[in-house]
Design an enzyme around this catalytic site. Structure first.
Site, mmCIF file in Angstrom:
data_model
loop_
_atom_site.group_PDB
_atom_site.id
_atom_site.type_symbol
_atom_site.label_atom_id
_atom_site.label_comp_id
_atom_site.label_asym_id
_atom_site.label_seq_id
_atom_site.Cartn_x
_atom_site.Cartn_y
_atom_site.Cartn_z
ATOM 1 N N ASP A 149 0.814 -1.265 0.054
ATOM 2 C CA ASP A 149 -0.024 -0.152 -0.043
ATOM 3 C C ASP A 149 1.007 1.253 -0.020
ATOM 4 O OD1 ASP A 149 -2.404 1.465 0.254
ATOM 5 O OD2 ASP A 149 -2.434 1.601 2.603
ATOM 6 N N HIS A 150 0.698 2.219 -0.808
ATOM 7 C CA HIS A 150 1.307 3.325 -1.079
ATOM 8 C C HIS A 150 2.964 3.452 -0.895
ATOM 9 C CE1 HIS A 150 -1.932 6.108 -0.662
ATOM 10 N NE2 HIS A 150 -2.609 5.422 0.376
ATOM 11 N N GLU A 206 -1.663 5.994 -8.712
ATOM 12 C CA GLU A 206 -2.886 6.973 -8.456
ATOM 13 C C GLU A 206 -2.704 8.272 -9.170
ATOM 14 O OE1 GLU A 206 -3.228 7.416 -4.026
ATOM 15 O OE2 GLU A 206 -3.752 9.484 -4.049
ATOM 16 N N GLY A 218 -7.701 8.253 7.044
ATOM 17 C CA GLY A 218 -7.887 8.603 8.386
ATOM 18 C C GLY A 218 -9.298 8.564 9.121
ATOM 19 N N ASP A 253 -8.645 0.797 6.655
ATOM 20 C CA ASP A 253 -7.392 0.544 7.446
ATOM 21 C C ASP A 253 -8.022 1.099 8.908
ATOM 22 O OD1 ASP A 253 -5.267 0.264 9.016
ATOM 23 O OD2 ASP A 253 -4.089 1.757 7.768
ATOM 24 N N SER A 254 -8.421 2.515 8.666
ATOM 25 C CA SER A 254 -9.023 3.099 9.774
ATOM 26 C C SER A 254 -10.028 2.451 10.621
ATOM 27 C CB SER A 254 -9.562 4.522 9.659
ATOM 28 O OG SER A 254 -8.588 5.369 9.203
HETATM 29 P P1 13P Z 1 -8.827 4.679 5.818
HETATM 30 O O1 13P Z 1 -8.126 5.317 6.403
HETATM 31 O O2 13P Z 1 -10.300 5.311 5.120
HETATM 32 O O3 13P Z 1 -9.191 3.334 6.289
HETATM 33 O O4 13P Z 1 -8.010 4.339 4.176
HETATM 34 C C1 13P Z 1 -7.111 3.360 4.223
HETATM 35 C C2 13P Z 1 -6.352 3.337 2.964
HETATM 36 O O5 13P Z 1 -6.838 3.604 1.940
HETATM 37 C C3 13P Z 1 -5.209 2.747 2.911
HETATM 38 O O6 13P Z 1 -4.466 2.899 1.718
#
Ligand code: 13P
Length: 311
Positions: A82-83, A134, A181, A258-259
């Site tokens: 991720d990222h 992205e 977030g 994730d959040s």
């Molecule tokens: P959230 O913070 O909305 O869970 O997004 C997580 C995300 O995009 C991880 O790349």
């Protein structure tokens, strides 16, 4: 069953009008909670690891946890970076066994983003690894990603064909108003996503899988659990579930979460300690945290993503 790429998952998701959940993993309990939920409802899964997760838990530990989950569940699981913000980080994950990487060049100019993404694609594809990129910039904070509202920018649909053609990328994350977030909208602000941008991108890239980052719903039950057990997260607001369902029925094939996992885990642990102040065995408080993640993921799969029964 070995790790798989997301290619087949996305093809079926696009045709079926549903999305695959991409859940961030950082430790054993999170991996177990997510994969046990997916097993119970027979859902394909993307488990994703950020640079921060790799730093916290170490590449090999995370790899082995995910391999263990495949043995335990026999589910098709894609392991995704991720990222990734540099070629070197993507290369390290490709060499280290991941089946998918994201190269996030969204902080660069359009031309530099193309150049960097193309370089990662040229390294990944011959090795059987797929690449997400992205266009546009999401606001919010998550691990190493920190973008202010002023620096955030919606995706410009006029750029997507050139970007995808020149880079050869396999999926594209776009910015339509989601953010990383737990504070995605201001109190009193009506949550809104730019579905017009998604529609335009869909028109310009027929059958091409689109990714939605920053897609946690910031489930009020867990925010309340945190706040009523000593936490302080007033005004935490996420993306309404009906908007995510709508996106999943369109070109969005991957929804990042994730959040919500963090909130479920933190809320459960806070509640456990409030109710059992003398306990100190980590297994006691991590067990309800793992159960909360499992319940949350199961609900997402069945009621939001729609990928239950699709493994
Ligand atoms: P959230 O913070 O909305 O869970 O997004 C997580 C995300 O995009 C991880 O790349």
């Amino acid at each position: 069953m070995a790790l798989v790429t997301s290619t087949e998952m996305f093809k079926k998701a696009y045709e079926g009008g549903y999305a695959i959940g991409a859940f961030n993993v950082n430790n054993m309990e999170i991996v177990q909670g997510i994969t046990e939920a997916a097993k119970e409802v027979n859902a394909p899964l993307i488990l994703q690891v950020s640079a921060g997760a790799r730093k916290y838990a170490n590449h090999t530990y995370l790899m082995k946890l995910v391999e263990a989950a495949i043995i335990e569940t026999n589910l098709p699981i894609c392991l995704h970076l991720d990222h990734g913000d540099t070629f070197e980080l993507c290369k390290s994950c490709i060499d280290g066994g991941f089946t998918s990487v994201m190269i996030d060049g969204s902080h660069h100019s359009f031309e530099e983003n193309i150049e960097l993404t193309k370089k990662v694609v040229e390294y990944a594809h011959p090795r059987g690894v797929v690449v997400e990129a992205e266009l546009g910039r999401l606001a919010g904070i998550e691990d190493a990603v920190n973008v202010s509202d002023a620096d955030a920018a919606y995706t410009n649909p006029a750029e997507v064909e050139e970007f995808v053609t020149k880079t050869g990328v396999d999926s594209l994350a776009i910015a339509i108003g989601t953010s990383h977030g737990a504070f995605k909208f201001k109190p009193g602000q009506k949550p809104q996503l730019r579905f017009d941008i998604l529609e335009e991108v869909e028109k310009r890239l027929p059958k091409f899988p689109i990714v939605l980052h920053g897609a946690s719903s910031v489930i009020p039950e867990f925010v309340e659990m945190i706040n009523s057990n000593g936490g302080k997260m007033p005004d935490a607001i996420g993306i309404p579930e009906d908007m995510l369902r709508k996106a999943a029925s369109m070109a969005v094939c991957k929804i990042n979460i994730d959040s919500d996992l963090r909130l479920a885990m933190t809320g459960s642990i806070r509640k456990y300690f409030a109710e059992n102040p003398s306990h100190f065995d980590p297994r006691q408080y991590l067990k309800p945290a793992r159960e909360a993640i499992k319940g949350l993921v199961k609900n997402k799969i069945v009621n939001v993503l729609g990928c239950d029964g699709k493994a």
